[in-house]
Motif scaffolding. Structure first.
Motif, PDB file in Angstrom:
ATOM      1  N   VAL A   1       0.870  -1.182   0.000  1.00  0.00           N
ATOM      2  CA  VAL A   1       0.000   0.000   0.000  1.00  0.00           C
ATOM      3  C   VAL A   1       0.901   1.224   0.000  1.00  0.00           C
ATOM      4  O   VAL A   1       1.657   1.443   0.947  1.00  0.00           O
ATOM      5  CB  VAL A   1      -0.939   0.008   1.225  1.00  0.00           C
ATOM      6  CG1 VAL A   1      -1.810   1.254   1.224  1.00  0.00           C
ATOM      7  CG2 VAL A   1      -1.792  -1.258   1.248  1.00  0.00           C
ATOM      8  N   VAL A   2       0.835   1.994  -1.060  1.00  0.00           N
ATOM      9  CA  VAL A   2       1.656   3.189  -1.208  1.00  0.00           C
ATOM     10  C   VAL A   2       0.773   4.403  -0.965  1.00  0.00           C
ATOM     11  O   VAL A   2      -0.171   4.659  -1.709  1.00  0.00           O
ATOM     12  CB  VAL A   2       2.287   3.257  -2.618  1.00  0.00           C
ATOM     13  CG1 VAL A   2       3.061   4.558  -2.797  1.00  0.00           C
ATOM     14  CG2 VAL A   2       3.182   2.054  -2.861  1.00  0.00           C
ATOM     15  N   SER A   3       1.091   5.142   0.103  1.00  0.00           N
ATOM     16  CA  SER A   3       0.360   6.367   0.417  1.00  0.00           C
ATOM     17  C   SER A   3       1.261   7.546   0.065  1.00  0.00           C
ATOM     18  O   SER A   3       2.313   7.735   0.665  1.00  0.00           O
ATOM     19  CB  SER A   3      -0.013   6.402   1.904  1.00  0.00           C
ATOM     20  OG  SER A   3      -0.669   7.618   2.208  1.00  0.00           O
ATOM     21  N   ALA A   4       0.836   8.317  -0.931  1.00  0.00           N
ATOM     22  CA  ALA A   4       1.656   9.417  -1.436  1.00  0.00           C
ATOM     23  C   ALA A   4       1.168  10.761  -0.918  1.00  0.00           C
ATOM     24  O   ALA A   4       1.285  11.773  -1.592  1.00  0.00           O
ATOM     25  CB  ALA A   4       1.670   9.395  -2.960  1.00  0.00           C
ATOM     26  N   GLY A   5       0.626  10.760   0.292  1.00  0.00           N
ATOM     27  CA  GLY A   5       0.187  12.005   0.897  1.00  0.00           C
ATOM     28  C   GLY A   5       1.353  12.929   1.178  1.00  0.00           C
ATOM     29  O   GLY A   5       2.476  12.488   1.382  1.00  0.00           O
ATOM     30  N   VAL A   6       1.068  14.208   1.169  1.00  0.00           N
ATOM     31  CA  VAL A   6       2.097  15.213   1.429  1.00  0.00           C
ATOM     32  C   VAL A   6       2.129  15.476   2.925  1.00  0.00           C
ATOM     33  O   VAL A   6       1.101  15.763   3.532  1.00  0.00           O
ATOM     34  CB  VAL A   6       1.791  16.509   0.657  1.00  0.00           C
ATOM     35  CG1 VAL A   6       2.854  17.550   0.919  1.00  0.00           C
ATOM     36  CG2 VAL A   6       1.685  16.209  -0.836  1.00  0.00           C
ATOM     37  N   GLY A   7       3.296  15.360   3.544  1.00  0.00           N
ATOM     38  CA  GLY A   7       3.389  15.528   4.999  1.00  0.00           C
ATOM     39  C   GLY A   7       2.594  14.439   5.687  1.00  0.00           C
ATOM     40  O   GLY A   7       2.580  13.297   5.258  1.00  0.00           O
TER      41      GLY A   7
ATOM     42  N   ASP B   1       4.967  11.052  -8.208  1.00  0.00           N
ATOM     43  CA  ASP B   1       5.699  11.101  -9.475  1.00  0.00           C
ATOM     44  C   ASP B   1       7.147  10.665  -9.299  1.00  0.00           C
ATOM     45  O   ASP B   1       7.676   9.886 -10.091  1.00  0.00           O
ATOM     46  CB  ASP B   1       5.661  12.521 -10.060  1.00  0.00           C
ATOM     47  CG  ASP B   1       4.381  12.790 -10.839  1.00  0.00           C
ATOM     48  OD1 ASP B   1       3.740  11.833 -11.292  1.00  0.00           O
ATOM     49  OD2 ASP B   1       4.035  13.974 -10.988  1.00  0.00           O
ATOM     50  N   SER B   2       7.797  11.160  -8.250  1.00  0.00           N
ATOM     51  CA  SER B   2       9.214  10.839  -8.024  1.00  0.00           C
ATOM     52  C   SER B   2       9.419   9.351  -7.779  1.00  0.00           C
ATOM     53  O   SER B   2      10.352   8.749  -8.311  1.00  0.00           O
ATOM     54  CB  SER B   2       9.760  11.635  -6.844  1.00  0.00           C
ATOM     55  OG  SER B   2       9.718  13.005  -7.102  1.00  0.00           O
ATOM     56  N   PHE B   3       8.549   8.751  -6.961  1.00  0.00           N
ATOM     57  CA  PHE B   3       8.711   7.339  -6.631  1.00  0.00           C
ATOM     58  C   PHE B   3       8.540   6.463  -7.867  1.00  0.00           C
ATOM     59  O   PHE B   3       9.348   5.569  -8.131  1.00  0.00           O
ATOM     60  CB  PHE B   3       7.731   6.917  -5.544  1.00  0.00           C
ATOM     61  CG  PHE B   3       7.890   5.480  -5.124  1.00  0.00           C
ATOM     62  CD1 PHE B   3       8.955   5.089  -4.337  1.00  0.00           C
ATOM     63  CD2 PHE B   3       6.980   4.510  -5.525  1.00  0.00           C
ATOM     64  CE1 PHE B   3       9.129   3.768  -3.955  1.00  0.00           C
ATOM     65  CE2 PHE B   3       7.129   3.190  -5.146  1.00  0.00           C
ATOM     66  CZ  PHE B   3       8.209   2.814  -4.357  1.00  0.00           C
TER      67      PHE B   3
ATOM     68  N   ALA C   1      -4.630  19.323 -10.249  1.00  0.00           N
ATOM     69  CA  ALA C   1      -4.922  18.358 -11.318  1.00  0.00           C
ATOM     70  C   ALA C   1      -3.745  17.430 -11.619  1.00  0.00           C
ATOM     71  O   ALA C   1      -3.597  16.931 -12.717  1.00  0.00           O
ATOM     72  CB  ALA C   1      -5.377  19.066 -12.587  1.00  0.00           C
ATOM     73  N   SER C   2      -2.920  17.182 -10.611  1.00  0.00           N
ATOM     74  CA  SER C   2      -1.772  16.302 -10.780  1.00  0.00           C
ATOM     75  C   SER C   2      -1.548  15.547  -9.474  1.00  0.00           C
ATOM     76  O   SER C   2      -1.872  16.054  -8.399  1.00  0.00           O
ATOM     77  CB  SER C   2      -0.546  17.155 -11.120  1.00  0.00           C
ATOM     78  OG  SER C   2       0.563  16.340 -11.350  1.00  0.00           O
ATOM     79  N   PRO C   3      -0.994  14.325  -9.547  1.00  0.00           N
ATOM     80  CA  PRO C   3      -0.701  13.610  -8.301  1.00  0.00           C
ATOM     81  C   PRO C   3       0.419  14.312  -7.542  1.00  0.00           C
ATOM     82  O   PRO C   3       1.102  15.186  -8.074  1.00  0.00           O
ATOM     83  CB  PRO C   3      -0.274  12.219  -8.773  1.00  0.00           C
ATOM     84  CG  PRO C   3       0.200  12.417 -10.162  1.00  0.00           C
ATOM     85  CD  PRO C   3      -0.599  13.564 -10.722  1.00  0.00           C
TER      86      PRO C   3
END
Length: 191
Positions: free
Chosen positions: A13-19, A102-104, A95-97
């Motif tokens: 499970v990849v959570s790409a939340g900011v902070g 993106d980096s991962f 309108a972008s992830p």
């Protein structure tokens, strides 16, 4: 009966939340729980590993600048590549992830996720979405040869208000449908 039938399903499970963005992680957790229920209904047990990408932000930046992957980043990549299935939850900003999303996925080598069944969940801060938003984010996953399930979970502010009051809302129905699709894709891919 073969030992493969008894081995647990590995779900990353990849959570790409900011902070420490709780809504994105909460969405990831809801989706993972639904996938585990769908797998259990088919007689499979899931082992879940959660990766919080915000914790790898500095490692991802270092990799981008110097081309070297830290031990933590290598372990995260290994967990994703070794999984039987993948849940990816990301906030949608402008309108972008998220940038860590993106980096991962840019760090992953070409074809390492070939055929990997993926459930995509988007946490949007706005009720209005550009019409091609889902296609843009799905394309990021197909670029690394992953195989996203047809249903994409999109949560907007109205969904969070209704989800807090009821399990019968649109969001939970969508999660259930997507989870069933991922469970079926994982089952069909395993020997």
């Amino acid at each position: 009966m073969s030992t493969a039938a008894w081995s647990p399903v590995s779900l990353a499970v990849v959570s790409a939340g900011v902070g420490y963005a709780r809504p994105t992680r909460l969405l990831a957790d809801w989706v993972a729980e639904a996938v585990c229920r769908s797998l259990a209904a088919g007689g499979a047990r899931a082992e879940v590993e959660v990766l919080e990408l915000h914790r790898l932000a500095a490692d991802l930046a270092q990799h981008s600048a110097r081309g070297r992957a830290s031990l933590d980043l290598r372990e995260a990549i290994a967990a994703v590549v070794a999984a039987d299935g993948l849940v990816v939850a990301t906030p949608v900003l402008a309108a972008s992830p998220s940038e860590v999303f993106d980096s991962f996925f840019a760090v992953l080598g070409d074809g390492v996720l070939s055929g990997m069944p993926v459930l995509l969940a988007l946490n949007s801060g706005s009720r209005w979405q550009p019409p091609d938003l889902v296609q843009v984010v799905r394309r990021r996953l197909t670029d690394v040869h992953a195989d996203p399930v047809p249903t994409v979970v999109v949560a907007d502010p109205a969904d969070w208000r209704t989800a807090a009051r009821s399990d019968a809302g649109r969001l939970h129905a969508c999660i259930g449908r997507a989870a069933a699709e991922l469970a079926a894709a994982i089952r069909s891919r395993r020997p």
